[in-house]
Every structure is written in structure tokens, then in C-alpha cells.
Design a protein around this motif. Structure first.
Motif, short mmCIF file in Angstrom:
data_model
loop_
_atom_site.label_atom_id
_atom_site.label_comp_id
_atom_site.label_asym_id
_atom_site.label_seq_id
_atom_site.Cartn_x
_atom_site.Cartn_y
_atom_site.Cartn_z
N PHE A 285 -5.14 -10.89 -8.72
CA PHE A 285 -4.37 -11.97 -6.97
C PHE A 285 -5.71 -12.15 -6.61
O PHE A 285 -6.69 -11.60 -6.92
CB PHE A 285 -4.28 -10.57 -6.53
CG PHE A 285 -3.94 -11.43 -4.95
CD1 PHE A 285 -2.60 -12.15 -4.42
CD2 PHE A 285 -5.04 -11.20 -4.29
CE1 PHE A 285 -2.55 -12.95 -3.59
CE2 PHE A 285 -4.70 -11.47 -3.27
CZ PHE A 285 -3.69 -12.69 -2.44
N GLN A 287 -6.87 -15.09 -3.20
CA GLN A 287 -7.21 -15.83 -2.48
C GLN A 287 -6.88 -17.35 -2.41
O GLN A 287 -7.85 -17.51 -3.53
CB GLN A 287 -7.76 -15.42 -1.48
CG GLN A 287 -6.91 -14.35 0.03
CD GLN A 287 -6.18 -14.18 0.35
OE1 GLN A 287 -5.98 -14.90 0.62
NE2 GLN A 287 -6.52 -12.66 0.79
N TYR A 297 -12.09 -13.61 5.83
CA TYR A 297 -13.48 -12.55 5.70
C TYR A 297 -14.64 -11.98 6.69
O TYR A 297 -14.77 -10.90 7.26
CB TYR A 297 -13.83 -12.25 4.63
CG TYR A 297 -12.53 -12.15 4.02
CD1 TYR A 297 -11.12 -11.83 4.15
CD2 TYR A 297 -12.50 -11.95 2.75
CE1 TYR A 297 -10.44 -11.71 3.08
CE2 TYR A 297 -11.81 -11.94 1.28
CZ TYR A 297 -10.47 -11.76 1.70
OH TYR A 297 -9.41 -11.78 0.68
N CYS A 317 -5.64 -3.09 -0.65
CA CYS A 317 -6.68 -4.09 -0.48
C CYS A 317 -7.14 -5.04 -1.93
O CYS A 317 -7.68 -5.70 -1.80
CB CYS A 317 -7.80 -3.55 -0.42
SG CYS A 317 -7.96 -2.51 -2.30
N GLY A 318 -5.98 -5.48 -2.20
CA GLY A 318 -5.61 -6.14 -3.41
C GLY A 318 -6.78 -5.78 -4.39
O GLY A 318 -7.23 -4.81 -5.12
N THR A 321 -11.49 -8.00 -2.09
CA THR A 321 -11.88 -8.75 -1.73
C THR A 321 -12.76 -8.63 0.09
O THR A 321 -13.87 -8.70 -0.37
CB THR A 321 -11.77 -9.62 -1.37
OG1 THR A 321 -10.00 -9.58 -1.36
CG2 THR A 321 -11.62 -10.87 -2.71
N ILE A 322 -12.16 -7.50 0.38
CA ILE A 322 -12.48 -7.93 1.97
C ILE A 322 -13.08 -6.32 1.71
O ILE A 322 -14.28 -5.86 2.80
CB ILE A 322 -10.66 -6.93 3.33
CG1 ILE A 322 -10.53 -8.31 3.41
CG2 ILE A 322 -11.54 -6.50 4.20
CD1 ILE A 322 -8.93 -8.27 4.19
N VAL A 336 -7.39 0.81 -0.80
CA VAL A 336 -6.29 1.78 -1.24
C VAL A 336 -5.38 0.15 -1.70
O VAL A 336 -4.48 -0.56 -0.65
CB VAL A 336 -5.38 2.15 -0.05
CG1 VAL A 336 -3.69 2.98 -1.26
CG2 VAL A 336 -6.55 3.26 -0.21
N ALA A 365 -0.31 2.80 0.28
CA ALA A 365 -1.09 3.63 1.51
C ALA A 365 0.00 3.77 1.95
O ALA A 365 -1.41 5.71 2.88
CB ALA A 365 -0.96 2.36 2.34
N GLU A 366 1.08 4.96 1.88
CA GLU A 366 1.91 5.93 2.69
C GLU A 366 2.02 6.77 2.64
O GLU A 366 2.05 7.71 2.97
CB GLU A 366 3.06 5.13 3.40
CG GLU A 366 3.93 4.98 2.39
CD GLU A 366 3.75 3.28 1.99
OE1 GLU A 366 2.59 2.28 1.97
OE2 GLU A 366 4.35 2.00 1.48
N1 SAH Z 1 -6.54 -7.85 0.93
C1 SAH Z 1 -6.25 -8.29 -0.02
C2 SAH Z 1 -5.20 -8.79 -0.40
C3 SAH Z 1 -4.00 -8.66 0.71
S1 SAH Z 1 -2.19 -9.16 0.09
C4 SAH Z 1 -6.76 -9.79 -0.13
O1 SAH Z 1 -7.25 -10.02 1.18
O2 SAH Z 1 -6.96 -10.21 -0.65
C5 SAH Z 1 -1.34 -7.22 0.12
C6 SAH Z 1 -1.00 -6.86 -0.66
O3 SAH Z 1 -0.89 -4.99 -0.68
C7 SAH Z 1 -0.71 -6.77 -2.50
O4 SAH Z 1 -2.06 -6.98 -3.59
C8 SAH Z 1 0.43 -5.86 -2.64
O5 SAH Z 1 0.51 -5.55 -4.16
C9 SAH Z 1 -0.35 -4.74 -1.49
N2 SAH Z 1 0.53 -3.49 -1.34
C10 SAH Z 1 2.40 -4.56 -1.31
N3 SAH Z 1 3.25 -2.88 -0.65
C11 SAH Z 1 1.83 -1.94 -0.40
C12 SAH Z 1 1.43 -0.67 -0.58
N4 SAH Z 1 3.06 0.23 0.26
N5 SAH Z 1 0.43 0.32 -0.20
C13 SAH Z 1 -0.95 -0.35 -1.03
N6 SAH Z 1 -0.51 -1.77 -0.95
C14 SAH Z 1 0.38 -2.81 -1.37
#
Ligand code: SAH
Length: 460
Positions: A285, A287, A297, A317-318, A321-322, A336, A365-366
Motif C-alpha cells: 500500500f 498513497q 504528513y 499505520c499501513g 509512512t506516518i 499498529v 488496533a482494538e
Molecule cells: N496510515 C497509512 C495507511 C492508512 S489506510 C498511510 O498513511 O499510508 C488504513 C489502514 O488501516 C489500512 O492499511 C488497513 O489495512 C488498516 N486497518 C483496517 N482496519 C484495521 C484495524 N482494525 N486495526 C488496524 N489496522 C486496520
């Protein structure tokens, strides 16, 4: 309601007073809301009612009796048929204003947030050729291989020789492959029968490095005459750095299959955002608008207000990147993310940049947050960047109980953002300011970033 007066397949004249988040014009006929694709606020239009229910109607735009002063001629020949852009008939500044308005409206209407500052949307100086990733479907139409785009709301592939929101190298590569397909009579995949070979052409471009990746998605294991195609792709333009076959033999709308076979060159290309380098593989993934990503960012970094002593959670966090962007100003950043492969990319990216104060955890995350809290790890600043559906309330509850000073929320959906902000504001937090950033010029998508502070902040 007197909707009985309105009849399907009849023409009516209406004034457009509003626009939906999908960029449809909205007007009223005898009190009934009518949605019209392609109509703009302040226009008087003639529509043919093509759908009618008790609560709304859908009108097809027949003619414009009074055009909006912001109406412009779309720059793309394919605009009317293509399912990609939906705002090319609105001038760019008006698009930015529309997006700002949409954010304000959602926050007020769905979030009950009346006093949050919403800044003007940050647009692009040159809102063209901004995409670093293209996915061209391939189809056989009247005996010829067609490479281009899906028509709106369908899977019919239309030929397109140029797409001005794509990087020019992507268009060029598509042209080279198109020529090869015809000359070498490569069998093209047919969605209905599931037979044939080539399904999609995917290109990825490192905007700042100039590196180019080409992925040929096939329903099989081999591409005939691939040596010749590789030769042509190396000669073309700036030359590909990485060429893959991707195997996808499933009957599915998902573009990439799981298996990649490297045909030529490097396993990954790289690109930079700000001072950081990122590796991009076929499945990574990343952007799609790298110029505006840096803007977004940088705002995240500003809103995080870091001094060097803070612990940060970067949730969703994908590929990190951030997290990397914040690492230089933080004591420690925990990223995470639920997709394991993305976490592997994140770790690799941290290493590539010599960043030692990040830690990446794969999981929801949860589920991860309570475990971290119970092992005594607590964040001063939390960054949230969830998918369109927003955050689950239990996660927000856990976060507010941890009492971080700041939450920086990156959102691609103002409606779920408004819902989540409403909750956070009921738990002792305040939405201070919102900055919309235009990541997708000529489409209705809105991205924004929000600074949220704890009412009794320690950091100030
Ligand atoms: N912050 C990153 C990606 C954001 S996209 C960037 O800027 O590039 C949202 C991300 O959330 C996706 O990578 C997806 O896989 C993730 N995601 C979806 N549900 C999630 C969950 N319950 N816990 C953690 N990550 C999750």
C-alpha cells in the motif's frame, strides 16, 4: 407529499440547491429530493426522471438552462463515459470550496460541532498527472485488445490513450504494452467465461526517484514472448526498473492475485516522501498522490506537537509512512496495522532509513491497544488514520481512558469522522482545528486531518 404529480420518464425543470458527497446535484420537485449526475449548485436544469421512490427521485441531465459560473469544459475526452473522475465539470477552486463545505456540513450536522475551525482545503498547484499508480483493465473488443478504464458503473473496458491524472510514464507504458498485445496476438482475459490470459496492466512510479514498476496480471503462469515485451519496456521512455508477472486465476474483481514472479530487475522500487525513503512492491500500500501526501504528513507532524520526549501510537499505520515521519521528533513511535505484509514493509522501511525508535505491531488496533496498556505502555500522542468506516467506539473508549494529550485524526470520510469526533468530544476532548487536503483532484473524495486536544492538556 404531492409526489403523485411527478412521473417517471417525464421531463422537468429544477433548480439545483445542493451537492452530495458523490458530487451529484440535488434539487427539489414538489418537495421531493431529486439527484442529478453532472448538475451543479445554482444551476437550473432540465432532467428526465429515471427513478422514482417515495423518498427521492433520480434525474438524468437533459439540458442546462442556467449554467453555474463555475462550470467548465472537462479536459478529458473520456470524462462522460469513464468511471474515474466525477468533478471535471467544476472549476478547481470551486472543487476545493465544495470539499471544505462538505467537511463543515458533516461536522455540524452529524457531529454537532459548531465551533471547530475548518480551514480552506489545500489544493494542488498543478492538479494533473498526480497519480503514481495506474491499474488498466484489458479486454477484447471486436477482435482488438483494449486497454484503458472501466466505464462508469460497469465493467465494460473503454480504450484510453491518455489519462491526465496519471503519471505520463504510466500512459506511455500502457501504449507500449498495447502495441505488443496486438502484434503478438496475446490472448486477453474474458471476465464472463474466465478464459484468456492478460487481465490488467498495473504501473507504479516513484515520483521523486523516477523508478518505474510494471506488473502484468495474468490468468496463467506464463506470458508468451515475455522476453520481447521486457526488451520493449526497457527501451521505452525511461525504462522499467522492475517488471513482474502477477498470477491471478480466480474469478474475482480483486486485481492482484497472491503470487508474483519477477521477470526483470529489482524486487521493489523506492520513492521518497519528505526526507524518508519507502520501498514499494507490487502488493505494498502506498498513497497514490505523493505530492499531497507530503502536505498531509507535514500537517500530522505539526498537529502532533512533538518535542522529542513523547511516546506516539500510529494506529492504522499501513507501511509505517506516518510513523517514520514522526519518528525524528518523538521518543518512540508504535505503529499498529492489521495487514501483516504492510507491517513487514514498515519494519523494512524503518531499517532502510536507519530509524531505530519505531516498533511495528501486526493486529487489530482494538485488540492491540488494551494489551499495550496492560503492559504499561501509554501514548502522549495518538495518530488515527482509519479506513472509510472510521474507528470502533470500543477503541476510542480505550484511547480516551489512556488520556493522551493529543489525538491527530486523518480521515477520508467526513461522515464517520464527525461521528467519532462527537464521541471524543463527549469524553473530555476538544476538536481544535480541521485541515482538508485535496488528495484526489477532479473527484469528490475528501481527505482531512484534525487536531484534537484533551481539555486539560499537559502539553499545551
Ligand atoms: N496510515 C497509512 C495507511 C492508512 S489506510 C498511510 O498513511 O499510508 C488504513 C489502514 O488501516 C489500512 O492499511 C488497513 O489495512 C488498516 N486497518 C483496517 N482496519 C484495521 C484495524 N482494525 N486495526 C488496524 N489496522 C486496520
Amino acid at each position: 407529499m404531492s409526489e403523485a404529480k411527478i412521473e417517471k420518464n417525464k421531463n422537468y425543470i429544477i433548480d439545483i440547491t445542493d451537492m452530495t458527497h458523490e458530487a451529484q446535484g440535488v434539487g427539489r420537485l414538489d418537495g421531493l429530493a431529486v439527484f442529478v449526475d453532472g448538475a451543479l449548485v445554482s444551476e437550473r436544469v432540465e432532467v428526465k426522471i429515471i427513478k422514482l421512490t417515495k423518498s427521492y427521485g433520480v434525474g438524468k441531465l437533459i439540458g442546462i438552462l442556467r449554467p453555474s459560473p463555475h462550470r467548465i469544459e472537462p479536459f478529458c475526452q473520456a470524462y462522460k463515459r469513464c468511471g474515474g473522475c466525477n468533478l471535471q465539470h467544476l472549476d478547481y477552486q470551486a472543487q476545493l470550496d465544495f470539499k471544505t463545505g462538505l467537511v463543515k456540513d458533516n461536522l455540524k450536522r452529524l457531529g454537532g460541532l459548531n465551533d471547530v475551525v475548518v480551514h480552506d482545503t489545500i489544493g494542488m498547484e498543478q492538479p494533473y498527472r498526480y497519480r503514481n499508480k495506474a491499474q488498466y483493465p484489458v479486454s477484447m473488443v471486436e477482435g482488438k485488445a483494449v486497454t484503458g478504464f472501466y466505464a462508469a458503473r460497469s465493467h465494460d473496458v473503454m480504450q484510453s490513450d491518455e489519462c491526465e491524472i496519471q503519471d505520463a510514464h504510466s500512459d506511455n507504458i500502457r501504449g507500449v504494452i498495447s502495441q505488443f498485445l496486438d502484434e503478438y496476438k496475446i490472448p486477453i482475459y474474458d471476465e464472463k467465461s474466465g478464459k484468456g490470459l492478460l487481465r490488467h496492466i498495473v504501473t507504479r512510479v516513484g515520483f521523486n526517484t523516477g523508478e518505474l514498476m510494471v506488473v502484468l496480471v495474468i490468468n496463467g503462469r506464463q506470458l508468451p514472448d515475455s522476453d520481447e515485451l521486457v526488451r520493449r519496456l526497457l527501451e521505452a521512455d525511461r525504462g522499467a526498473k522492475s517488471i513482474y508477472l502477477n498470477i491471478n486465476t480466480e474469478k474475482t474483481n480483486v486485481i492482484l492475485g497472491r503470487k508474483n514472479i519477477l521477470l526483470y530487475g529489482s524486487e521493489a522500487i523506492t520513492d521518497t516522501i519528505g526526507p524518508y525513503k519507502y520501498m514499494i512492491s507490487p502488493h505494498s500500500f502506498f498513497q497514490v498522490n505523493p505530492i499531497q501526501t507530503e502536505v498531509l504528513y507535514s500537517k500530522a507532524l505539526e498537529y502532533a506537537g512533538l518535542t522529542g520526549s513523547e511516546t506516539v501510537f500510529d494506529l492504522y499505520c499501513g507501511i509505517g509512512t506516518i510513523s517514520l515521519f514522526l519518528s525524528a521528533k518523538a521518543k518512540k513511535v508504535y505503529g499498529v496495522e492489521v495487514v501483516e505484509a504492510a507491517i513487514e514493509d514498515a519494519r523494512r522501511n524503518a531499517q532502510l532509513n536507519g530509524v531505530a525508535n519505531t516498533e511495528f505491531i501486526a493486529g487489530e488496533a482494538e485488540k492491540v491497544i488494551p494489551e499495550m496498556c496492560s503492559s504499561g505502555i501509554r501514548a502522549d500522542v495518538v495518530v488515527l488514520d482509519p479506513p472509510r468506516k472510521g474507528c470502533d467506539e470500543p477503541l476510542l473508549k480505550q484511547l480516551t481512558e489512556m488520556q493522551p494529550d493529543r489525538i491527530v485524526y486523518v480521515s477520508c470520510n467526513p461522515a464517520t469522522l464527525a461521528r467519532d469526533l462527537k464521541y471524543l468530544c463527549s469524553q473530555g476532548y476538544k476538536a481544535v482545528e480541521v485541515q482538508p487536503v485535496d488528495m484526489f483532484p477532479w473527484s469528490g473524495h475528501v481527505e482531512c486531518i484534525v487536531l484534537i486536544k484533551r481539555a486539560e492538556s499537559r502539553m499545551g
